[in-house]
Enzyme design. Structure first.
Site, PDB file in Angstrom:
ATOM      1  CD  GLU A  14      91.494  37.682 -44.489  1.00 27.79           C
ATOM      2  OE1 GLU A  14      92.637  38.240 -43.391  1.00 27.79           O
ATOM      3  OE2 GLU A  14      90.580  36.697 -44.336  1.00 27.79           O
ATOM      4  CD  GLU A  19      97.420  38.230 -40.439  1.00 24.98           C
ATOM      5  OE1 GLU A  19      96.184  38.385 -39.767  1.00 24.98           O
ATOM      6  OE2 GLU A  19      97.997  37.294 -41.364  1.00 24.98           O
TER       7      GLU A  19
END
Length: 105
Positions: A14, A19
Site C-alpha cells: 500500500e 494520510e
C-alpha cells in the site's frame, strides 16, 4: 494493488501519498505498507510531516514511484523516500505490480 499479486494487506503493498488522521489535524503521513514493513510488526516505514494549515490551505501532495524508490513530497519539497532493498523479496518491495488510485475526499 489492483491484483493482490502477493496476497492480502499488507503483503501486496500500500502506498499512502497523503494520510491525515483526525486526532492530529496538522500532521500528514507519507507511508508504505508491505509484508515486511508495517505497523503490526512495528517496522512501518513512513514520515510524519507537520503542515499547520493542512485543513485551511491548498497543498500539493506528490509521489514519484519507480523501480528504485518511492519519493514523497509536499509543495515540491521531498518529505520521505522508501528505497527498494533490491532483495527480490516481495515482502520488502511488492511494488512491481499494478496499483490503482483511491482518493478519499
Amino acid at each position: 494493488p489492483t491484483d493482490q499479486k502477493y496476497g492480502s494487506w499488507p503483503n501486496s503493498g500500500e502506498i499512502d501519498v497523503m494520510e491525515n488522521v483526525g486526532w492530529a489535524p496538522g500532521v500528514i503521513h507519507n507511508s508504505v505498507h508491505t509484508g515486511a514493513f508495517n505497523h503490526r510488526l512495528r517496522s512501518h516505514k513512513h514520515a510524519e510531516v507537520v503542515v499547520d494549515d493542512a485543513h485551511s490551505a491548498f497543498h500539493v501532495y506528490g509521489v514519484e514511484w519507480d523501480e528504485d524508490s518511492i519519493k514523497y513530497s509536499i509543495d515540491g519539497q521531498q518529505t520521505f523516500e522508501f528505497v527498494n532493498t533490491k532483495s527480490g523479496n516481495p515482502a520488502e518491495w511488492p511494488f512491481s505490480q499494478r496499483f490503482h488510485l483511491i482518493l478519499n475526499v
